[in-house]
Design a protein around this motif. Structure first.
Motif, mmCIF file in Angstrom:
data_model
loop_
_atom_site.group_PDB
_atom_site.id
_atom_site.type_symbol
_atom_site.label_atom_id
_atom_site.label_comp_id
_atom_site.label_asym_id
_atom_site.label_seq_id
_atom_site.Cartn_x
_atom_site.Cartn_y
_atom_site.Cartn_z
ATOM 1 N N ALA A 117 0.798 -1.175 0.051
ATOM 2 C CA ALA A 117 0.028 -0.135 0.086
ATOM 3 C C ALA A 117 0.851 1.253 0.087
ATOM 4 C CB ALA A 117 -0.910 -0.023 1.309
ATOM 5 N N THR A 118 2.171 1.035 0.435
ATOM 6 C CA THR A 118 2.703 2.448 0.705
ATOM 7 C C THR A 118 4.044 2.616 -0.068
ATOM 8 O OG1 THR A 118 3.920 1.436 2.733
ATOM 9 C CG2 THR A 118 1.857 2.734 3.315
ATOM 10 N N PRO A 141 3.759 1.259 -4.626
ATOM 11 C CA PRO A 141 3.331 2.038 -5.711
ATOM 12 C C PRO A 141 4.370 3.005 -6.134
ATOM 13 C CG PRO A 141 1.654 1.946 -3.930
ATOM 14 C CD PRO A 141 2.960 1.071 -3.368
ATOM 15 N N ARG A 172 -1.222 8.267 -9.123
ATOM 16 C CA ARG A 172 -0.751 7.697 -7.829
ATOM 17 C C ARG A 172 -1.928 6.727 -7.426
ATOM 18 N NH1 ARG A 172 2.089 5.945 -3.879
ATOM 19 N NH2 ARG A 172 3.546 7.890 -4.278
ATOM 20 N N GLU A 173 -3.440 6.820 -7.620
ATOM 21 C CA GLU A 173 -4.093 6.023 -7.584
ATOM 22 C C GLU A 173 -4.131 4.699 -8.243
ATOM 23 O OE1 GLU A 173 -5.629 9.750 -5.921
ATOM 24 O OE2 GLU A 173 -4.612 9.320 -7.793
ATOM 25 N N GLU A 224 -1.427 2.781 -6.786
ATOM 26 C CA GLU A 224 -1.819 1.921 -5.879
ATOM 27 C C GLU A 224 -2.712 0.718 -6.253
ATOM 28 O OE1 GLU A 224 -3.765 4.913 -3.594
ATOM 29 O OE2 GLU A 224 -1.730 5.741 -2.832
#
Length: 224
Positions: free
Chosen positions: A126-127, A130, A152-153, A156
């Protein structure tokens, strides 16, 4: 005792033997003695001189796998004949076609049954992960090959869904069901302007995760 003039060669042999045994027998059912027997010319003491434990061997294998993926990513990023979308696809193709990476994934999958290990991996996916994808997506936005407003999304989604949602150990599925699920992921990414999955890549992805699913099921039958 004579000093080992080439410790890196010995370490590589230990890692290769351990990786093969972990794949064949499973991590839990591989002992240091098994590694000694496979190598034939090293003692337990020699193994422990280079690696303090079996866990340290697996940690090194995982680190080497990550370093290799980063080197391949750098190589793809250095190419001048690819736009951002093509780089993104090339990175997927590289990861899905890496047999050693797939084998190591099979070895480490059972560790995700441990809640602490699962949490650590989810946090990484998650962090940190990405950031592996984001610069390529952003390059695609700059060169026009990717039209997303959500770089960014999108990074992710790729990091989380390909490392959790597509894993049959969490979402059991046949190969055809995995292909359908990958098509769903492709549709989501297409909708936000990141059309990375063509039909060929969808098939490669389904094949990769189907093999992981088979290995996970076999591991469960053998070791639980």
């Amino acid at each position: 005792m004579a000093r080992n003039a080439h410790p890196e060669v010995t370490e590589r042999r230990i890692l290769e033997a351990a990786r093969d045994l972990f794949t064949e027998k499973g991590y839990e059912h591989t002992t240091i003695q098994n590694i000694v027997d496979r190598l034939g010319d090293l003692s337990k003491g020699a193994i422990y001189h280079h690696f303090k434990s079996k866990e340290a061997i697996l940690d090194r294998l995982n680190s080497a796998d990550w370093d290799n993926s980063q080197s391949e990513r750098d190589r793809i990023m250095a190419r001048t004949d690819l736009n951002g979308l093509e780089r993104l696809r090339a990175l997927f193709v590289m990861a899905l076609g890496d047999e050693e990476h797939r084998q190591l994934s099979e070895v480490t999958l059972p560790f995700l049954d441990d809640p602490k290990m699962l949490f650590a991996n989810l946090r990484f996916w998650a962090t940190d992960l990405p950031d592996h994808w984001l610069p390529i997506i952003e390059e695609g936005v700059r060169d026009g090959s990717i039209s997303t407003r959500y770089p960014r999304e999108a990074a992710e989604l790729i990091a989380l869904l390909t490392n959790y949602w597509l894993l049959p150990m969490f979402y059991p599925a046949s190969r055809d069901e995995l292909r359908h699920r990958t098509e769903c992921l492709a549709t989501m990414l297409d909708a936000i302007g990141v059309p990375v999955f063509d039909a060929r890549l969808i098939d490669q992805t389904a094949d990769f995760y189907a093999r992981l699913g088979t290995a996970s099921a076999e591991s469960g039958e053998k070791y639980h």
